[in-house]
Structure formats: C-alpha cells, structure tokens
Design an enzyme around this catalytic site. Structure first.
Site, short mmCIF file in Angstrom:
data_model
loop_
_atom_site.label_atom_id
_atom_site.label_comp_id
_atom_site.label_asym_id
_atom_site.label_seq_id
_atom_site.Cartn_x
_atom_site.Cartn_y
_atom_site.Cartn_z
N GLY A 49 0.87 -1.17 0.00
CA GLY A 49 0.00 0.00 0.00
C GLY A 49 0.90 1.21 0.00
N GLU A 50 0.68 2.10 0.92
CA GLU A 50 1.53 3.29 1.04
C GLU A 50 2.14 3.26 2.44
OE1 GLU A 50 2.23 5.12 -1.58
OE2 GLU A 50 3.69 6.05 -0.26
N SER A 51 3.45 3.09 2.50
CA SER A 51 4.07 2.86 3.81
C SER A 51 3.90 4.04 4.76
CB SER A 51 5.56 2.51 3.65
OG SER A 51 6.24 3.51 2.94
N CYS A 81 6.00 -5.49 0.18
CA CYS A 81 6.16 -4.16 -0.41
C CYS A 81 6.12 -3.07 0.67
CB CYS A 81 5.11 -3.98 -1.51
SG CYS A 81 5.62 -2.75 -2.69
N HIS A 174 4.40 -8.47 -4.77
CA HIS A 174 3.05 -8.72 -4.26
C HIS A 174 2.62 -10.17 -4.53
CE1 HIS A 174 1.45 -4.62 -3.27
NE2 HIS A 174 2.50 -4.28 -3.98
N GLU A 176 0.38 -11.84 -3.22
CA GLU A 176 -1.09 -11.99 -3.11
C GLU A 176 -1.81 -11.63 -4.41
OE1 GLU A 176 0.63 -9.47 -2.21
OE2 GLU A 176 -0.53 -7.63 -2.46
N1 GLN Z 1 5.85 2.86 -2.95
C1 GLN Z 1 5.10 2.43 -1.80
C2 GLN Z 1 5.71 2.95 -0.52
O1 GLN Z 1 6.77 3.49 -0.53
C3 GLN Z 1 5.02 0.91 -1.72
C4 GLN Z 1 4.24 0.39 -2.88
C5 GLN Z 1 3.54 -0.91 -2.63
O2 GLN Z 1 3.33 -1.33 -1.49
N2 GLN Z 1 3.08 -1.51 -3.69
O3 GLN Z 1 5.11 2.82 0.50
#
Ligand code: GLN
Length: 214
Positions: A49-51, A81, A174, A176
C-alpha cells in the site's frame, strides 16, 4: 489440529487479496485494525500500500507498539512491499520509526518513474525450482542486510527483493496478486514448524530427566 489464525493488517492497501490467499489455504484470516485484534493470532501479514500512510495509521491506533512488542518475542510476520518498508530498520538512509523487525536498509520506489511497475519471474529457492511470478508495484529494494538476515531472492541483476530474519519475512513484490499460493504456504509452514518445536521442546528439564537422556 484447528485452523491456523493469521491476521492481516487492514488499515490501507492490498489486504483483501492476502485474506483470500489465506482462506484458499484453509487458514482463519482475521482483519487487524486494533491492538486487541492481535490476540490469539499465530502470525500477521502487513500488506502493500503506502508505507507512510500505514505507519501513521498504525501509530494512531497504537498498533505499532503492539506489533513491535510481539516481534520482539518471536511473533511471525510477513511484510509485502510497503509492509516490508514498515518492518525495516532503515529506510532511505534514515533510521525508520517503523517496527524494526528486519535489520535491513530499504530504498523506496527503487525502480524509478517510468518503470515503477513491472512483472518478472524470479528464483526463490525456498519455494522450489519453479520461478515465482513477481509483481512489482512502485516497489522498494533491499540495499543492504545486517548479520542474521537471510536473502531469499534477488533479481537477475543482483538486487535483493526478499529477506528473512528469524520469523520475520519481507518481500518487495506482491505474492497476493498472483494465484500462486506457494509464498503464503511457506509462511504457514514456517509457523507450523515453529509451533511444533515450541510444543516439543521442554521448557525446563528436571535433573533426573537430563540424567536419563544421557
Ligand atoms: N511505494 C510504496 C511505498 O513506498 C510501496 C508500494 C507498494 O506497497 N506496492 O510505501
């Protein structure tokens, strides 16, 4: 044996797909949004997701401390990720305020703008000889690993994309988002092996018992 109970951090990102993979393998999958949701779990998956968002939400709900504490006592966790980014000790040259579950340095968005998403079949020896289809979405790479961190997979150019430290695993891609369940299966089997060892290792042997074994 009752089904394994695996939590999936469900604050943001691709948590539903992890839940589906776990259900396909017969596990009980639990959405984790509050510290109490961690009770009774055999392991946890932190999705992509977005860290930055995941980290903020974890802090807001007190989940960061709760997960960090469990990791300290050997709780099995997989981060995919963004999930790997929040587990890393160092992110982009800075000490990470994250969960400190992996003694690695990660570089976010490592593949640049134009090619920030790609798919590539990669060798993951722990999953057997058949290559694994890696889906990389604005993915991080692992730039360096500390002692005690095992490298599970590299891209053909040598960049590290999967690591393991004790019962914590981090991957750049990913798993999943494919229907290849080998990665989730590996996590479940590591937990099962760990639980078998824990239940067969005597916590404390009496002097008589030690004498008998000799
Ligand atoms: N670019 C995202 C981040 O820095 C990670 C991307 C992902 O989880 N697919 O959080």
């Amino acid at each position: 044996m009752s089904a394994m109970r695996i939590g999936v951090l469900a604050l943001q990102g691709a948590f539903r797909e992890h839940i589906q993979a776990l259900v396909r393998l017969g596990a009980d999958a639990v959405e984790v949004r509050r510290p109490r949701d961690l009770d009774g779990l055999d392991g946890l998956i932190i999705p992509g997701g977005e860290s930055t968002t995941i980290r903020l939400l974890m802090a807001e709900y007190g989940l960061d401390d709760a997960i960090r504490e469990r990791i300290g006592s050997g709780f099995p966790v997989v981060g995919t990720c963004a999930g790997m980014i929040v587990l890393a000790k160092h992110v982009d040259d800075e000490a990470s305020p994250g969960l400190n579950g992996l003694d690695v340095q990660v570089h976010r968005n490592a593949f640049g703008r134009q090619v920030d998403s790609f798919e590539e079949d990669i060798a993951i020896p722990a999953l057997g000889d058949t290559l694994f289809h890696g889906v990389f979405i604005r993915a991080p790479i692992v730039e360096s690993v500390g002692p005690g961190v095992e490298v599970l997979a590299k891209l053909p150019d040598g960049r590290i994309v999967a690591v393991r430290q004790g019962s914590v695993i981090g991957v750049s891609f990913h798993p999943e988002l494919t229907d290849d369940d080998r990665f989730h299966r590996l996590f479940l089997s590591l937990i099962a092996a760990r639980e078998t060892t824990a239940s067969t290792t005597p916590v404390c042997s009496s002097p008589t018992a030690v004498g008998e074994v000799r």
